[in-house]
Motif scaffolding. Sequence first.
Motif, PDB file in Angstrom:
ATOM      1  N   UNK A   4      -1.078  -0.869 -18.945  1.00 59.57           N
ATOM      2  CA  UNK A   4      -1.005  -1.865 -17.878  1.00 59.57           C
ATOM      3  C   UNK A   4      -0.180  -1.371 -16.697  1.00 59.57           C
ATOM      4  N   UNK A   5       0.564  -0.286 -16.890  1.00 61.30           N
ATOM      5  CA  UNK A   5       1.278   0.306 -15.751  1.00 61.30           C
ATOM      6  C   UNK A   5       0.311   0.992 -14.784  1.00 61.30           C
ATOM      7  N   UNK A  55      -3.069  -5.136 -13.871  1.00 59.96           N
ATOM      8  CA  UNK A  55      -2.167  -5.847 -12.978  1.00 59.96           C
ATOM      9  C   UNK A  55      -2.661  -5.656 -11.554  1.00 59.96           C
ATOM     10  N   UNK A  57      -2.316  -5.204  -7.447  1.00 63.62           N
ATOM     11  CA  UNK A  57      -1.444  -4.361  -6.612  1.00 63.62           C
ATOM     12  C   UNK A  57      -1.291  -5.035  -5.249  1.00 63.62           C
ATOM     13  N   UNK A  58      -0.072  -5.370  -4.808  1.00 60.94           N
ATOM     14  CA  UNK A  58       1.203  -5.021  -5.432  1.00 60.94           C
ATOM     15  C   UNK A  58       1.838  -6.125  -6.287  1.00 60.94           C
ATOM     16  N   UNK A  59       1.321  -7.385  -6.188  1.00 59.89           N
ATOM     17  CA  UNK A  59       2.059  -8.488  -6.815  1.00 59.89           C
ATOM     18  C   UNK A  59       2.150  -8.352  -8.332  1.00 59.89           C
ATOM     19  N   UNK A  61       2.024  -5.502 -10.091  1.00 59.18           N
ATOM     20  CA  UNK A  61       2.947  -4.401 -10.388  1.00 59.18           C
ATOM     21  C   UNK A  61       4.404  -4.859 -10.229  1.00 59.18           C
ATOM     22  N   UNK A  62       4.652  -5.668  -9.196  1.00 56.47           N
ATOM     23  CA  UNK A  62       6.020  -6.134  -8.963  1.00 56.47           C
ATOM     24  C   UNK A  62       6.534  -6.981 -10.134  1.00 56.47           C
ATOM     25  N   UNK A  64       5.570  -6.672 -13.313  1.00 55.58           N
ATOM     26  CA  UNK A  64       5.148  -6.036 -14.574  1.00 55.58           C
ATOM     27  C   UNK A  64       6.127  -6.298 -15.717  1.00 55.58           C
TER      28      UNK A  64
ATOM     29  N   UNK B 246      11.767  -6.144  -3.110  1.00 51.72           N
ATOM     30  CA  UNK B 246      10.337  -6.409  -3.352  1.00 51.72           C
ATOM     31  C   UNK B 246       9.532  -6.139  -2.084  1.00 51.72           C
ATOM     32  N   UNK B 249       8.848  -2.567  -1.725  1.00 53.94           N
ATOM     33  CA  UNK B 249       7.753  -2.157  -2.619  1.00 53.94           C
ATOM     34  C   UNK B 249       6.399  -2.469  -1.970  1.00 53.94           C
ATOM     35  N   UNK B 250       6.286  -3.697  -1.438  1.00 52.72           N
ATOM     36  CA  UNK B 250       5.016  -4.085  -0.794  1.00 52.72           C
ATOM     37  C   UNK B 250       4.727  -3.197   0.417  1.00 52.72           C
ATOM     38  N   UNK B 253       3.379   0.094  -0.709  1.00 41.03           N
ATOM     39  CA  UNK B 253       1.987  -0.039  -1.170  1.00 41.03           C
ATOM     40  C   UNK B 253       1.033  -0.144   0.013  1.00 41.03           C
ATOM     41  N   UNK B 263      -2.774   4.197  -5.363  1.00 41.81           N
ATOM     42  CA  UNK B 263      -1.618   3.663  -6.102  1.00 41.81           C
ATOM     43  C   UNK B 263      -2.020   3.579  -7.575  1.00 41.81           C
ATOM     44  N   UNK B 264      -1.984   4.719  -8.249  1.00 45.41           N
ATOM     45  CA  UNK B 264      -2.617   4.785  -9.572  1.00 45.41           C
ATOM     46  C   UNK B 264      -1.726   4.335 -10.708  1.00 45.41           C
ATOM     47  N   UNK B 265      -0.438   4.175 -10.429  1.00 43.56           N
ATOM     48  CA  UNK B 265       0.497   3.668 -11.440  1.00 43.56           C
ATOM     49  C   UNK B 265       1.608   2.944 -10.690  1.00 43.56           C
ATOM     50  N   UNK B 266       2.313   2.060 -11.376  1.00 43.72           N
ATOM     51  CA  UNK B 266       3.311   1.214 -10.721  1.00 43.72           C
ATOM     52  C   UNK B 266       4.173   1.994  -9.730  1.00 43.72           C
ATOM     53  N   UNK B 283       1.323   7.054 -20.346  1.00 42.23           N
ATOM     54  CA  UNK B 283       0.782   5.727 -20.033  1.00 42.23           C
ATOM     55  C   UNK B 283      -0.482   5.437 -20.825  1.00 42.23           C
TER      56      UNK B 283
END
Lengths: 80, 356
Positions: A4-5, A55, A57-59, A61-62, A64, B246, B249-250, B253, B263-266, B283
């Motif tokens: 899920x990451x 999940x 992106x981005x909400x 992931x934020x 998670x 946050x 982060x946005x 992204x 954006x393939x992973x967190x 992962x």
Amino acid sequence: MLGLRTATGINRDLWRSELVQLAGEAAIARVNRVIAQYEQAGVIAIETDSSRLRLTDPEGFLRSNSVLSDLFNAIEGDES
Amino acid sequence: MKSAQSAKSADRLNPSVWHDRAYAPPVAAYLHIPFCRRRCFYCDFPISVIGDRRDGSNSLGVQTYVDQLCREIAATPNQGRSLETIFFGGGTPSLLTAAQIVRLLEMLDRQFGIAATAEISIELDPGTFDRAKLATIAAAGVNRVSLGVQTFDDRLLQAIGRSHTADEIDQAIELLQSGLIENFSLDLMAGLPHQTAEDWDRTLDRAIAIAPPHLSYYDLIVEPGTVFDRYYQPGADPLPSEAAAAEMYRRAADRLTANRYDHYEISNYAQPGYACRHNLTYWQNQTYYGLGLGATSYVNGQRVARPRRRDAYGDWLDRYVESGVAWVDTVEVEAGDGDRSGVGVGDAGITDGDGD
């Protein structure tokens, strides 16, 4: 569940199969309730053919940590 | 007769697939190099501080550790498949000499075999390598670099205790882009003390202008026992609020995906074709060798965490090499022990100052 990451998320059928092995059929209903709540909130997305769970992106992931924590609790029967 | 597709579908629903995956021979190896010039103020990884004047060429602690790693590699049973990904993480692997890195690669090749198309990554810190070192390790097969930048701002670099300067970042990137190892990632951090939204935008501006094939982005987390833990409260001044972090982060992204990064992973972004194959191992819950102090391995269905202190790791290694018994019986197993996301090493307590 670490999958899920990733942006591609996890294969729902495979995951369900694993969950049944780990925690029994009862866990599926609990997990599905958590998924439905997060899907409604726009945090989890289910692909149109229902095959993958990811999940957003981005909400998503934020959030998670919360999502994974709630899913683990649901698997263990400690649904809040 | 079943089609290949339907047979595949049936296999996917067979619980034995999960069992088989946990026991699949690893094709990934993580090596932990636990040395740094100094400890960053946010860091709680298992490392030893060796100061600014020592490295693999003159530190007995580093030289002894490389010997220990070679012993562990030689004692680790080959599970039957060649390595397709290798990751030197730390710590600061670039404090090793080129000869020490080449020696470790030769040991891995001798013990497991390294596939011709293997992705071989190493974490490098600015100011700890030059053209000659880069050329030597590239010739030995290293083909991917993760550069520990964190921020391009000298004021913020000092605020988080990094040992390098913004000028050294420039020099490191120039070396990487000169054609020696062009597949590189920039490691960036957000949520730093005194960091504003404008600071973060400038970091993104700079990263986008450099156009690395890969970017990793981590939020600062105040971990117990760190310098920051003594001075700062998460979300309170001078750290950005939770909402501000946050928003960073946005912002990352939005801007990175607008610039053709997937954006393939967190925490990870890549241009097409440059996702880190090694980190996908973790992962996707695949098996991997973990070698060295504090490293976790996932082999034969068992996650095994090695001791995080130099003396304890040495004792463990002696027992492991001498016992000759099955892999999982020779080591401590810490059920559910988490991996540092992406690098396969535990993250709790180790003391400084035992490098030599």
